[in-house]
Design a protein around this motif. Structure first.
Motif, PDB file in Angstrom:
ATOM      1  N   ILE A  70       0.838  -1.204   0.000  1.00 44.77           N
ATOM      2  CA  ILE A  70       0.000   0.000   0.000  1.00 44.77           C
ATOM      3  C   ILE A  70       0.872   1.254   0.000  1.00 44.77           C
ATOM      4  CG2 ILE A  70      -1.746   1.287   1.288  1.00 44.77           C
ATOM      5  CD1 ILE A  70      -2.782  -1.351   2.361  1.00 44.77           C
ATOM      6  N   GLU A  71       1.962   1.219   0.792  1.00 47.64           N
ATOM      7  CA  GLU A  71       2.867   2.359   0.880  1.00 47.64           C
ATOM      8  C   GLU A  71       3.979   2.306  -0.167  1.00 47.64           C
ATOM      9  OE1 GLU A  71       2.430   4.847   2.873  1.00 47.64           O
ATOM     10  OE2 GLU A  71       0.762   4.015   4.041  1.00 47.64           O
ATOM     11  N   ALA A  72       3.956   1.268  -1.030  1.00 47.14           N
ATOM     12  CA  ALA A  72       5.033   1.063  -2.017  1.00 47.14           C
ATOM     13  C   ALA A  72       6.392   1.051  -1.320  1.00 47.14           C
ATOM     14  CB  ALA A  72       4.982   2.136  -3.103  1.00 47.14           C
ATOM     15  N   GLU A  73       6.450   0.368  -0.179  1.00 47.23           N
ATOM     16  CA  GLU A  73       7.662   0.330   0.638  1.00 47.23           C
ATOM     17  C   GLU A  73       8.768  -0.457  -0.061  1.00 47.23           C
ATOM     18  OE1 GLU A  73       8.804  -0.647   5.320  1.00 47.23           O
ATOM     19  OE2 GLU A  73       7.041  -1.574   4.384  1.00 47.23           O
ATOM     20  N   PHE A  74      10.012  -0.003   0.091  1.00 47.15           N
ATOM     21  CA  PHE A  74      11.151  -0.694  -0.502  1.00 47.15           C
ATOM     22  C   PHE A  74      12.365  -0.577   0.410  1.00 47.15           C
ATOM     23  CE2 PHE A  74      11.101   3.640  -2.127  1.00 47.15           C
ATOM     24  CZ  PHE A  74      12.414   4.069  -1.969  1.00 47.15           C
ATOM     25  N   ILE A  75      13.364  -1.421   0.157  1.00 48.69           N
ATOM     26  CA  ILE A  75      14.618  -1.390   0.916  1.00 48.69           C
ATOM     27  C   ILE A  75      15.412  -0.167   0.480  1.00 48.69           C
ATOM     28  CG2 ILE A  75      16.752  -2.615   1.445  1.00 48.69           C
ATOM     29  CD1 ILE A  75      15.281  -5.214   0.640  1.00 48.69           C
ATOM     30  N   SER A  76      15.787   0.675   1.436  1.00 51.64           N
ATOM     31  CA  SER A  76      16.464   1.926   1.096  1.00 51.64           C
ATOM     32  C   SER A  76      17.860   2.054   1.695  1.00 51.64           C
ATOM     33  CB  SER A  76      15.612   3.119   1.550  1.00 51.64           C
ATOM     34  OG  SER A  76      15.336   3.043   2.939  1.00 51.64           O
ATOM     35  N   ALA A  77      18.245   1.143   2.606  1.00 54.57           N
ATOM     36  CA  ALA A  77      19.575   1.207   3.217  1.00 54.57           C
ATOM     37  C   ALA A  77      19.946  -0.178   3.732  1.00 54.57           C
ATOM     38  CB  ALA A  77      19.608   2.222   4.360  1.00 54.57           C
ATOM     39  N   ILE A  78      21.248  -0.445   3.794  1.00 52.82           N
ATOM     40  CA  ILE A  78      21.722  -1.755   4.239  1.00 52.82           C
ATOM     41  C   ILE A  78      23.101  -1.592   4.870  1.00 52.82           C
ATOM     42  CG2 ILE A  78      22.685  -2.235   1.948  1.00 52.82           C
ATOM     43  CD1 ILE A  78      22.088  -5.185   2.407  1.00 52.82           C
ATOM     44  N   GLU A  79      23.359  -2.348   5.951  1.00 50.59           N
ATOM     45  CA  GLU A  79      24.666  -2.278   6.612  1.00 50.59           C
ATOM     46  C   GLU A  79      24.850  -3.494   7.512  1.00 50.59           C
ATOM     47  OE1 GLU A  79      27.849  -1.769   6.761  1.00 50.59           O
ATOM     48  OE2 GLU A  79      27.513   0.387   6.446  1.00 50.59           O
ATOM     49  N   TRP A  80      26.117  -3.926   7.655  1.00 52.79           N
ATOM     50  CA  TRP A  80      26.463  -5.007   8.571  1.00 52.79           C
ATOM     51  C   TRP A  80      26.639  -4.456   9.980  1.00 52.79           C
ATOM     52  CZ3 TRP A  80      26.103  -9.961   7.305  1.00 52.79           C
ATOM     53  CH2 TRP A  80      26.223 -10.333   5.964  1.00 52.79           C
ATOM     54  N   LEU A  81      26.216  -5.236  10.974  1.00 49.32           N
ATOM     55  CA  LEU A  81      26.475  -4.937  12.375  1.00 49.32           C
ATOM     56  C   LEU A  81      27.259  -6.110  12.954  1.00 49.32           C
ATOM     57  CD1 LEU A  81      22.961  -3.642  13.542  1.00 49.32           C
ATOM     58  CD2 LEU A  81      24.823  -2.352  12.481  1.00 49.32           C
ATOM     59  N   VAL A  82      28.383  -5.812  13.609  1.00 44.77           N
ATOM     60  CA  VAL A  82      29.255  -6.856  14.139  1.00 44.77           C
ATOM     61  C   VAL A  82      29.490  -6.611  15.624  1.00 44.77           C
ATOM     62  CG1 VAL A  82      31.499  -7.994  13.952  1.00 44.77           C
ATOM     63  CG2 VAL A  82      30.385  -7.081  11.898  1.00 44.77           C
ATOM     64  N   PHE A  83      29.259  -7.643  16.426  1.00 49.46           N
ATOM     65  CA  PHE A  83      29.482  -7.572  17.868  1.00 49.46           C
ATOM     66  C   PHE A  83      30.287  -8.803  18.269  1.00 49.46           C
ATOM     67  CE2 PHE A  83      25.428  -5.597  16.846  1.00 49.46           C
ATOM     68  CZ  PHE A  83      25.596  -4.326  17.368  1.00 49.46           C
ATOM     69  N   ASP A  84      31.599  -8.627  18.413  1.00 46.53           N
ATOM     70  CA  ASP A  84      32.503  -9.748  18.701  1.00 46.53           C
ATOM     71  C   ASP A  84      32.353 -10.800  17.603  1.00 46.53           C
ATOM     72  OD1 ASP A  84      33.397  -8.450  20.989  1.00 46.53           O
ATOM     73  OD2 ASP A  84      31.805  -9.311  22.215  1.00 46.53           O
ATOM     74  N   ASP A  85      31.836 -11.989  17.942  1.00 50.69           N
ATOM     75  CA  ASP A  85      31.710 -13.045  16.940  1.00 50.69           C
ATOM     76  C   ASP A  85      30.294 -13.147  16.377  1.00 50.69           C
ATOM     77  OD1 ASP A  85      30.627 -13.864  19.310  1.00 50.69           O
ATOM     78  OD2 ASP A  85      31.346 -15.928  19.192  1.00 50.69           O
ATOM     79  N   VAL A  86      29.455 -12.163  16.664  1.00 45.79           N
ATOM     80  CA  VAL A  86      28.080 -12.155  16.171  1.00 45.79           C
ATOM     81  C   VAL A  86      27.961 -11.121  15.057  1.00 45.79           C
ATOM     82  CG1 VAL A  86      25.663 -11.759  16.746  1.00 45.79           C
ATOM     83  CG2 VAL A  86      27.168 -12.882  18.396  1.00 45.79           C
ATOM     84  N   ARG A  87      27.450 -11.556  13.907  1.00 45.75           N
ATOM     85  CA  ARG A  87      27.241 -10.659  12.777  1.00 45.75           C
ATOM     86  C   ARG A  87      25.782 -10.728  12.348  1.00 45.75           C
ATOM     87  NH1 ARG A  87      29.901 -11.929   7.912  1.00 45.75           N
ATOM     88  NH2 ARG A  87      29.946 -14.116   8.525  1.00 45.75           N
TER      89      ARG A  87
END
Length: 232
Positions: free
Chosen positions: A77-94
């Motif tokens: 309805i809102e014509a929503e789309f992916i507009s940004a992307i980034e990795w988050l890393v915390f020690d051994d968790v990605r």
């Protein structure tokens, strides 16, 4: 004397799945305005308006193994789309963070499981910026804080809050008592909302990009809202 280019090969990302993202055309990786990329020490994530493809090039990875594809539930309805992307890393968790054109922040595991969904502010998320330590292609990064950039506002999430949420998710999903799937619509409330700070910067003009360079907020920005996680 001829100049030397010192380059290190990280891995090969060639696969049939890239055709969906425009591979095969000259300049497809840099000239497509709707193609988003996020580079990590072990993987690269590519996103178009509705799909994210994660390609792993770490040692021991099988080049013929199926790639992880993430298809977020977006509002037609809102014509929503992916507009940004980034990795988050915390020690051994990605994990992989996505921003949408309707102002939602989505966090996914490496297996493509939706961990968290939260509205930041109505409007398009333009950029996701991470400030961390050991930001180098040969080392993992410890994400200290995440900056969500929108045209009229800037939001700051503390990395420790996201890390705590991920620990709760990991413990719960790996518990021996966990034997049923979660409803994606309830993800936002299962671990509580992530606290964040929100600055209104619209009076300075439309914001196209931003970065946090320290713990204290820049003095020219007006503190508008501080949202705290609800008590469970």
């Amino acid at each position: 004397m001829a100049s030397r280019n010192n380059m290190t090969e990280l891995g090969c990302v060639a696969c049939d799945d890239l055709v969906e993202f425009g591979a095969g055309r000259e300049g497809w990786l840099v000239d497509s305005p709707s193609l988003l990329t996020a580079l990590d020490t072990h993987s690269i994530a590519l996103a178009n308006r509705s799909v994210v493809l994660v390609i792993d090039w770490s040692d021991g990875s099988d080049p013929s193994a199926p790639r992880v594809k993430i298809r977020p539930t977006l509002s037609p309805i809102e014509a929503e789309f992916i507009s940004a992307i980034e990795w988050l890393v915390f020690d051994d968790v990605r994990v992989l963070a996505l921003g949408t054109s309707c102002g939602y922040l989505l966090i996914y595991s490496l297996q493509g499981v939706l961990i968290h969904k939260q509205i930041v502010s109505p409007g398009r998320i333009v950029k996701l910026r991470v400030r961390g330590t050991k930001r180098d292609l040969t080392e993992d990064t410890s994400s200290e804080e995440i900056c969500v950039v929108m045209h009229g506002v800037i939001a700051r999430f503390d990395g420790s809050d996201i890390q705590s949420m991920l620990k709760r998710w990991f413990q719960e999903t790996h518990s021996q008592f966990w034997n049923q799937k979660r409803d994606p619509d309830e993800t936002e409330h299962s671990y509580g909302r992530l606290p964040y700070q929100l600055w209104n910067v619209s009076k300075y003009g439309s914001c196209a990009d931003a970065a946090i360079t320290g713990i204290m907020p820049p003095p020219l920005m007006e503190l508008q809202v501080i949202t705290y996680a609800a008590q469970s």
